[in-house]
Design an enzyme around this catalytic site. Structure first.
Site, mmCIF file in Angstrom:
data_model
loop_
_atom_site.group_PDB
_atom_site.id
_atom_site.type_symbol
_atom_site.label_atom_id
_atom_site.label_comp_id
_atom_site.label_asym_id
_atom_site.label_seq_id
_atom_site.Cartn_x
_atom_site.Cartn_y
_atom_site.Cartn_z
ATOM 1 N N ARG A 60 0.847 -1.206 0.000
ATOM 2 C CA ARG A 60 0.000 0.000 0.000
ATOM 3 C C ARG A 60 0.877 1.249 0.000
ATOM 4 O O ARG A 60 0.597 2.218 -0.684
ATOM 5 C CB ARG A 60 -0.951 0.026 1.204
ATOM 6 C CG ARG A 60 -1.616 1.395 1.384
ATOM 7 C CD ARG A 60 -2.848 1.424 2.284
ATOM 8 N NE ARG A 60 -2.769 0.560 3.430
ATOM 9 C CZ ARG A 60 -2.021 0.794 4.528
ATOM 10 N NH1 ARG A 60 -1.287 1.888 4.631
ATOM 11 N NH2 ARG A 60 -2.001 -0.067 5.520
ATOM 12 N N TYR A 112 -15.688 18.020 -14.909
ATOM 13 C CA TYR A 112 -16.173 16.640 -15.013
ATOM 14 C C TYR A 112 -17.270 16.407 -13.962
ATOM 15 O O TYR A 112 -17.160 16.884 -12.824
ATOM 16 C CB TYR A 112 -14.978 15.700 -14.776
ATOM 17 C CG TYR A 112 -15.346 14.253 -14.723
ATOM 18 C CD1 TYR A 112 -15.746 13.570 -15.867
ATOM 19 C CD2 TYR A 112 -15.310 13.553 -13.523
ATOM 20 C CE1 TYR A 112 -16.091 12.239 -15.815
ATOM 21 C CE2 TYR A 112 -15.644 12.208 -13.464
ATOM 22 C CZ TYR A 112 -16.039 11.563 -14.617
ATOM 23 O OH TYR A 112 -16.388 10.248 -14.556
ATOM 24 N N ASP A 183 -6.868 19.607 -14.500
ATOM 25 C CA ASP A 183 -7.259 18.266 -14.932
ATOM 26 C C ASP A 183 -6.948 18.191 -16.430
ATOM 27 O O ASP A 183 -7.591 18.848 -17.237
ATOM 28 C CB ASP A 183 -8.749 18.040 -14.649
ATOM 29 C CG ASP A 183 -9.200 16.622 -15.002
ATOM 30 O OD1 ASP A 183 -8.565 15.993 -15.870
ATOM 31 O OD2 ASP A 183 -10.202 16.152 -14.419
ATOM 32 N N LYS A 208 -8.518 7.109 -19.095
ATOM 33 C CA LYS A 208 -8.775 7.612 -20.445
ATOM 34 C C LYS A 208 -7.510 7.487 -21.316
ATOM 35 O O LYS A 208 -7.090 6.388 -21.579
ATOM 36 C CB LYS A 208 -9.286 9.047 -20.346
ATOM 37 C CG LYS A 208 -10.310 9.284 -19.212
ATOM 38 C CD LYS A 208 -11.614 8.526 -19.402
ATOM 39 C CE LYS A 208 -12.524 8.541 -18.177
ATOM 40 N NZ LYS A 208 -12.718 9.820 -17.512
#
Ligand SMILES: *Cc1c(COP(=O)(O)O)cnc(C)c1O
Length: 412
Positions: A60, A112, A183, A208
């Site tokens: 982690r 978004y 972004d 994406k």
């Protein structure tokens, strides 16, 4: 005789393609494997208490595949550091959670949908307030308060492809010590590097373009500040919204061809954009690669070679019914949400990705019921253009005739 160390495969001065292929991709020193193995181990042996064999302790906190991917993204965004997360949304959440309670954020209006949801419905639970503005370059100074700590930009915006001048916003924000986040999902690091234009953090939904094959959900943030690295890597570990080793490996593989895919998607979107502009069935086309785009000058300044990227949207004649029919009649473009993959996709934002936003608010930023959004993949330009033209022809004819129980006169 002196032994010279072999030159590194890529350096910050290497071209984008060389960095995409080689950054974070060292050969395995024990086997010579050209591609790093997928490291599934959750824990790493220590030789003495607190002395791990290598640089890893627990997966982690850090993992070889995630680290390789982060090094590659940092190299592509001209950043010192990158941190990967389990999704683009988790990346946004961690950055917002890094702000102290009582902080104020200024955001562009057409962010978004998931970012808008987090800003309006989650951030306030830990005392962070967000103000939205449709014209951030114009009125940012009016919105700044002593509590303002962060400005959030998306350029191009979704789904109307409006651009924001990053340098202008960063200059105003930095006068007040405010951090700027961009972004960059819609363009990818190949077409735009926001840190070079004054941004402090660049974020991506890796889902994406960076992964590019529609088979991984992941996010990343890249930046230069050591202080940000300390704060955000602490939260990456403390919150634990991390990507798996396998997803990190897949996304790293996908990114090695980012420059090829982004170039081809731009060629395709440009061809489709020109065809749409010339069609009598189209009211307007939003594509930053076209000279008709209102922010074309920003594209020329901010985007590599003024490229427009693979995303565009357009308003079809015949209202919402025609927009819906269009998306059913395409044969290569698949009707689906998401974007940035090798395959072309189409959707109707008003009833899919942006359905959650009230109609007046939607239309104020150009998201009309007749708007269709396209994500151009890397198929052949001629095939994509012909697919769009045949679907337009049939969708407009059918809805004008009132076929399928729809009526072309409504929906405006
Ligand atoms: C998809 C997307 C996100 C969210 O990313 P997920 O990986 O789906 O969580 C954020 N910003 C933009 C612009 C996006 O397209």
């Amino acid at each position: 005789m002196t032994i010279t160390t072999p030159p590194r495969a890529s350096s910050p001065s290497s071209g984008f393609g060389t960095r995409a292929v080689h950054a974070g991709s060292e050969h395995d020193p024990s086997t010579g494997a050209v591609i790093p193995a997928i490291s599934l181990s959750t824990t790493f042996a220590q030789t003495a208490v607190g002395q791990p064999v290598g640089e890893y302790e627990y997966s982690r906190s850090s993992n070889p595949n995630r680290k390789n991917f982060e090094d590659m993204v940092a190299a592509l965004e001209n950043a010192k550091h990158a941190l990967a997360f389990s999704s683009g949304s988790a990346t946004t959440a961690v950055i917002l959670q890094s702000l102290a309670s009582g902080s104020h954020v200024i955001s562009v209006s057409d962010v978004y949908g998931g970012t808008h949801r987090y800003f309006t419905q989650v951030a306030k639970a830990h005392g962070v307030k967000v103000t939205f503005t449709p014209e951030i370059e114009v009125d940012i100074r009016e919105h700044i308060t002593p509590a303002t700590k962060l400005v959030w930009i998306e350029t191009p915006s979704n789904p109307t492809l409006r651009l924001v001048d990053i340098r202008a916003v960063a200059t105003a924000a930095h006068e007040h010590g405010i951090m700027v986040v961009v972004d960059n999902t819609f363009l990818s690091p190949y077409i735009q590097n926001p840190l070079d234009h004054g941004a402090d953090i660049v974020v991506h939904s890796v889902t994406k373009y960076i992964n590019g094959h529609s088979d991984v959900v992941m996010g990343v943030a890249a930046f230069n500040s050591e202080e940000l690295f300390k704060r955000l890597s602490f939260l990456q570990n403390a919150i634990g919204a991390i990507p798996s080793a396998f997803d990190s490996w897949l996304a790293h593989r996908g990114a090695k061809t980012l420059h090829l895919r982004a170039r081809e998607a731009t060629v395709n979107a440009t061809a489709v954009g020109h065809a749409l502009e010339a069609s009598p069935h189209v009211i307007a086309v939003n594509y930053p690669g076209l000279d008709s785009h209102p922010h074309r000058a920003i594209a020329k300044k901010q985007h590599r070679n003024g490229m427009g990227g693979g995303m565009l949207s357009f308003r079809i004649r015949g209202g919402h019914a025609a927009a819906e029919r269009f998306c059913q009649l395409t044969r290569i473009f698949t009707l689906a949400e998401s974007l940035g993959g090798v395959e072309s996709l189409c959707e109707v934002p008003s009833s899919m990705t942006h359905a959650g936003i009230p109609k007046e608010q939607r239309e104020a930023v150009g998201v009309f019921d007749d708007l269709v959004r396209l994500s151009c993949g890397v198929e052949d330009a001629e095939d994509l253009k012909n697919d769009v033209l045949q679907a337009l022809e049939r969708a407009v004819a059918e809805t004008a005739n009132g076929a399928n129980g729809t009526n072309g006169v409504n929906g405006h």
